[in-house]
Scaffold this active site. Structure first.
Site, mmCIF file in Angstrom:
data_model
loop_
_atom_site.group_PDB
_atom_site.id
_atom_site.type_symbol
_atom_site.label_atom_id
_atom_site.label_comp_id
_atom_site.label_asym_id
_atom_site.label_seq_id
_atom_site.Cartn_x
_atom_site.Cartn_y
_atom_site.Cartn_z
ATOM 1 N N GLU A 139 13.581 -16.218 12.369
ATOM 2 C CA GLU A 139 12.492 -16.641 13.253
ATOM 3 C C GLU A 139 12.812 -16.393 14.725
ATOM 4 O O GLU A 139 11.954 -15.973 15.505
ATOM 5 C CB GLU A 139 12.157 -18.114 13.034
ATOM 6 N N TYR A 157 12.569 -20.957 16.295
ATOM 7 C CA TYR A 157 11.822 -19.934 17.008
ATOM 8 C C TYR A 157 12.314 -19.733 18.442
ATOM 9 O O TYR A 157 12.511 -18.593 18.877
ATOM 10 C CB TYR A 157 10.333 -20.301 17.043
ATOM 11 N N HIS A 194 4.187 -11.081 15.678
ATOM 12 C CA HIS A 194 5.258 -11.918 15.129
ATOM 13 C C HIS A 194 5.498 -11.604 13.660
ATOM 14 O O HIS A 194 6.637 -11.368 13.235
ATOM 15 C CB HIS A 194 4.916 -13.395 15.303
ATOM 16 N N GLU A 195 4.428 -11.610 12.870
ATOM 17 C CA GLU A 195 4.607 -11.400 11.428
ATOM 18 C C GLU A 195 5.069 -9.980 11.130
ATOM 19 O O GLU A 195 5.878 -9.766 10.215
ATOM 20 C CB GLU A 195 3.310 -11.714 10.683
ATOM 21 N N HIS A 199 8.728 -9.538 11.494
ATOM 22 C CA HIS A 199 9.482 -10.013 10.321
ATOM 23 C C HIS A 199 9.768 -8.887 9.332
ATOM 24 O O HIS A 199 10.605 -9.071 8.432
ATOM 25 C CB HIS A 199 8.711 -11.115 9.607
#
Length: 620
Positions: free
Chosen positions: A384, A447, A361-362, A365
């Protein structure tokens, strides 16, 4: 030189494609020297900032964010924790019982030696002292002379700071024992764009900042190991990065110097117990993990996660555009997971799946937030939601290794969105991130509904067109600050389909999608729109002779038709395009040439219909 050439090629590529007419953005160049007193969790900072004004107007004031100031009793963040019905559990303490909880803001109980602060000592503008004032987490600077359009101005700041107790993102002594999680830690130039200054008080949500270059030197006890944004300039002089290094220390301190170009945030973590490991992606990106080896299981999980991270960067670079920086560093720290320029801080005492999931997930980004500088305070779902979409693809293909992507690879966000839509707590997704009435609504909007918007866009314009849209968007908008409308325009150009109705209704309202198969008789099928959000429909019809036919009903507002899609469920099946449907008409009927056995709306389940039970019907 190789890295500079890459950036130059990217800049020229962006010029060829172009942004929206009249687009401009400010630029920054930070040079910082930080002296850390790790025993008192304080540091002194000196910063030179070169600020480029490209706005078309002169500026008589500028603003900086002082995020550490939020971690003080009486701050807006403190009050927000007591005014929202479901505060972030990490930021409150239950002073009641399990049966009758009474939640208290942890910030409200911070003592003077536990709070966070950034106290500005002096500011000079082109060498001339400037007057300034601090209001909460915003620093306002009155300029001795206005910054003319097209010019650059040099700021010199000196400040003293105290790192707060670990409550949200930044902090000291995390629950996992990490000494310093240094995020949102320096006076950061506020973002100025076509919408004006973005001066949001820090109450817990996320950020927006101009792109720029960072040259950061951190002086800290020689026993500490750091993980940070950018490229470490002196790995042979510090601990952890080169075997058998003899640390170069002065007065028992080592100096760590990092450089990063074209990012809009700089973060770092530090602990004397950190260890470092690394690998390299197929494209030559150096990936680092910096973590606490607290147990053999933790070490094993981190080493395996590093391998998954390599695969993830290779996958995302193919699908969403090449990762443009030379490094990415995953540091254990913080209170969950949070993205920054070429670095993330994540909690590391997790099982393998959880660790890989948060890293995916990070790391995602790096595209939807750090390559495209999305304004997370305004369009939180744009970063997100898109990131959650990429994360789900990565988990399916790489961690779960399920092979080919199924018809809908993001069913988990779909199910969460359905619960939100039926909860009575849903708010429009266009709401400013800080202003949601509940954290439940915020997290599920940003999200989950955001991820649904992406996958459902593929349903509307076609899976292949969605993939082309991602790559075209990368070429046009990398290292810029796009809005959702910019993504919509690229999708329209790629697909030839008008999308105004979809983006407006799905983002700005809480309207829901709800279709049903009505009467099936005399080789006629009736479809009902039971909701107030019209959509195009794929309807798979199975005939009594065992054959199948796919019927496609476009929406008139689309002014176009999506192409056939190559899903296995449609393989070898004839597709018939019917007359478009009006959103003003609640029913639609069409005839077929054979006896009907069954009709099914959207077998791929990409249409976010809140009631699927009536989407399939057998003929009587």
């Amino acid at each position: 030189m190789k890295y500079f050439a890459l950036l130059l090629c990217m800049a020229l590529s962006s010029m060829v494609f172009g942004q929206r007419k009249g687009y401009w953005q400010q630029d920054v160049k930070y040079t910082m020297d930080i002296d850390v007193n790790e025993k008192d969790f304080q540091y002194n900072g000196a910063m030179t900032l070169v600020y480029g004004n490209n706005s078309g107007q002169s500026l008589s004031k500028v603003y900086f964010h002082l995020y550490f100031n939020a971690f003080q009793p009486g701050s807006m963040m403190d009050h927000r924790l007591t005014s929202i019905s479901d505060p972030d559990a990490r930021m409150v303490k239950n002073i009641g019982t399990k049966e009758k909880p009474v939640l208290e803001s942890r910030i409200s109980k911070l003592t003077p030696d536990q709070i966070g602060y950034q106290k500005i000592s002096s500011i000079k503008v082109n060498g001339t002292p400037a007057t300034f004032k601090v209001d909460g987490t915003i620093l306002e600077v009155n300029l001795p002379q206005a910054i003319a359009d097209g010019s650059k101005t040099t700021f010199q700041l000196e400040w003293q700071a105290q790192v707060p107790e670990q409550i949200r993102r930044s902090g000291r002594n995390s629950k996992e024992g990490v000494a310093l999680s240094m995020t949102q830690w320096y006076p950061k130039m506020a973002h100025f764009d076509e919408f004006g200054w973005h001066l949001d008080e820090y109450v817990g949500r996320e950020f927006i900042a101009p792109f720029g270059d960072f040259d950061v030197t951190i002086h800290i006890n020689k026993d500490y190991v750091l993980g940070a944004s950018g490229v470490l300039q002196n790995p042979t002089e510090v601990k952890g990065y080169v075997s058998n290094t003899k640390v170069k220390a002065k007065k028992n301190k080592a100096s760590w110097r990092f450089k990063a170009n074209n990012i809009h945030d700089f973060a770092w973590g530090a602990d004397p117990k950190f260890v470092v490991d690394s690998t390299t992606t197929n494209a030559g990106v150096k990936l680092y993990i910096v973590y606490l080896p607290s147990s053999s299981e933790v070490v094993s999980n981190w080493k395996q996660a590093l391998g998954f991270a390599k695969e993830f960067f290779d996958l995302t670079s193919r699908r969403f555009g090449a990762y443009p920086w030379p490094t990415y560093t995953i540091v254990q720290g913080g209170d969950g997971g949070m993205e920054y320029g070429t670095v993330t801080l994540v909690t590391g005492g997790r099982n393998l799946k959880s660790l890989v999931n948060v890293i995916f997930h990070e790391a995602a980004h790096s595209w939807y937030q750090h390559l495209f500088g999305i304004n997370e305070t305004v369009d939180e779902w744009f970063d997100e939601g898109f990131t959650s979409y990429i994360e789900e693809l990565g988990m399916h293909e790489l961690f779960e290794k399920k092979g080919a992507i199924p018809t809908n690879p993001v069913m988990v966000p779909y199910r969460a969105y359905y619960r939100l839509a039926l909860s009575g707590k849903e708010e429009p997704m266009s709401l400013l991130a800080d202003y949601y009435n509940t954290n439940y609504a915020y997290s599920n909007q940003a999200y989950n509904k955001g991820a649904v918007l992406v996958e459902q866009l593929g349903y509307i314009i076609g899976k292949e067109n969605l993939e082309k849209t991602f790559l075209k968007f990368y070429e046009v908008w990398k290292f810029k600050h796009p809005t959702p409308n910019d993504f919509k325009r690229v999708a329209e150009e790629v697909s030839g389909i008008n999308l105004k109705w979809y983006f407006n209704l799905f983002i700005n309202t809480t309207r829901k999608i709800d279709y049903a198969i009505g009467d099936i008789s005399n080789q006629t099928i009736q479809i009902q729109n039971k909701s107030d959000l019209a959509m195009p429909l794929d309807i798979l019809v199975e005939y009594k002779d065992g054959s199948k036919e796919l019927f496609y009903i476009p929406l008139r507002e689309m002014r176009g038709v999506k192409p056939s899609e190559g899903y296995d469920i449609y393989k070898g099946i004839q597709r018939t395009v019917l007359t478009d449907w009006f959103w003003t008409k609640p029913t639609y009927s069409f005839q077929v040439n054979k006896e009907i056995a069954k009709a099914w709306i959207d077998p791929t389940q990409r249409l976010a219909d809140i009631e699927h039970g009536d989407n399939i019907k057998e003929a009587q």
